[in-house]
Design an enzyme around this catalytic site. Structure first.
Site: not given
Ligand code: GLU
Length: 415
Positions: A105, A220, A222
């Site tokens: 992340k 996005n 919600g």
């Molecule tokens: N940000 C989204 C999540 O928390 C998608 C992550 C992704 O597509 O790699 O799952």
């Protein structure tokens, strides 16, 4: 708020699953730490000529099952602990959805709405440049998260490819279609949540009845949930965002609320509803409560006031461990984030596959594959929940940690 920071929340969630897993403690100890965290400083030239120094992170939690995967968040309160927690939740999420990925992340501490488009581009390119050596199609594949979108992914991708000197479309997902994105990625988080919710409602005997819902967070996930969930019989009676909430017991009109949000920047003061505070929105009696924004919104201070039968976590980490216990006591079913919002990363995986093969799928194919995968994951978790008599979150962690640790065991502890 919880007394725990998000990373402490993750550790507690792991501990709550461990008694139901028959694994060596050494693997649990490894899973409790991210493998590596890159901290970057981005000097951002503003329109007035001054430079703002912006902090950012990219956390690699675990890659036993495959390359690190997870979004990049832009938010003024982003911290290293939060990014680490979000990366750990991605490890659990990818294993829950049976994706060939570990967890990663990213986060940048900035209020993107205060930037001009040119400033946002410079910042995005600065971040992509700073993390370029930390990522790649088989290393770490970032994607959108809170306040980032396909345009930001385009700047990330373009910067990365120019640094490398080759095209590599699958090093980022959540791209626009024109740059190799996938059909169905835009509403994938909400849609995946709908498939999971449908199965949960069947299990608790509510499916097919007219149901009411509350959406906390109108980004996005919600807003797409509002647009989609009438398909499974839900009427959204309340919605909120960072500026406040709106309530109409007869239902909030989706198109009109979207229009209002676009013009005014918030759902509060919607003419089709009554204005409520964020706290009041969480306390409304409804069948389904959908937190779809940030961590810790359902916590020990307000969990007892939640009046919903089911909580569908489209956000990451919206329910603290203290609140989990309170909701369980009250008989509320919490469908955990690592399953409920896994549709986003699942369609990211579909995009990654399509980009690598050059074989692009129809939207129908994307929807069918997503439904099949998440329905399967739901029932596996439900089975563990029933067999062991535990919460859904614990069951999801049991299944996911079991998978990750099985891979770690084959790999061995080395060097
Ligand atoms: N940000 C989204 C999540 O928390 C998608 C992550 C992704 O597509 O790699 O799952």
């Amino acid at each position: 708020m919880s007394k725990m920071n998000p990373y402490e929340m993750f550790l507690k969630q792991v501990d709550e699953a461990v008694p139901y897993l028959n694994v060596e403690q050494e693997f649990i100890d490894v899973l409790k730490e991210p493998k590596e965290v890159l901290e970057v400083t981005i000097p951002l030239r503003l329109e007035d000529g001054t430079v703002k120094v912006v902090k950012g992170w990219r956390s690699h939690h675990n890659n036993a099952l495959g390359p690190y995967k997870g979004g990049v968040r832009y938010h003024p309160n982003v911290s290293k602990d939060e990014v680490m927690a979000l990366s750990a939740w991605m490890s659990i999420k990818c294993a829950t959805a049976m994706l060939p990925y570990g967890g990663g992340k990213g986060g940048v501490r900035i209020a993107p709405r205060e930037l001009s488009k040119a400033e946002l581009e410079r910042l995005s390119r600065g971040y992509a440049l700073a993390i370029a050596r930390f990522m790649g199609t088989d290393i770490d594949i970032p994607a959108p998260d809170v306040y980032t979108n396909p345009q930001v992914m385009s700047w990330f991708l373009d910067t990365y490819e120019k640094v490398k000197g080759w095209n590599e479309p699958s090093c980022y997902t959540g791209k626009p279609l024109e740059l190799g994105g996938s059909l169905g990625r835009g509403d994938a988080t909400a849609r995946g949540g709908m498939y999971v919710l449908r199965e949960a409602l069947k299990e608790v005997g509510l499916y097919g009845k007219p149901l009411t819902a509350i959406i906390q967070g109108y980004g996005n996930a919600g807003s797409n949930a509002h647009g989609l969930y009438s398909e499974i019989g839900l009427t959204v009676v309340a919605a909120s965002d960072s500026k406040g909430g709106t309530y109409n017991p007869k239902g909030l009109n989706y198109e009109e609320l979207m229009k209002h949000k676009k013009v005014s920047g918030t759902v509060a003061d919607f003419p089709g509803g009554e204005r409520l505070t964020n706290e009041e929105v969480l306390e409304i009696r409804a069948d389904v409560l959908i937190p779809a924004a940030l961590e810790g919104v359902i916590n020990e201070a307000n969990a007892a006031k939640v009046n919903a039968k089911v909580v569908l976590e489209l956000a990451n980490g919206p329910t603290t461990p203290e609140a989990d216990a309170i909701l369980e006591e009250a008989g509320t079913l919490v469908v955990p984030d690592v399953l409920a919002n896994s549709g986003g990363v699942t369609v990211s995986c579909f995009e990654w596959i399509q980009g690598r093969t050059g074989d692009f799928w129809t939207e129908k194919t994307v929807h069918e594959k997503l439904d099949e995968r998440l329905t399967h994951a739901f029932h596996e978790i439900w089975k563990i929940k029933k067999q062991q008599g535990i919460r859904m979150r614990q069951a999801a962690y049991v299944r996911a940690m079991g998978r990750i640790i099985a891979a770690m065991r084959f790999r061995g502890i080395w060097p």
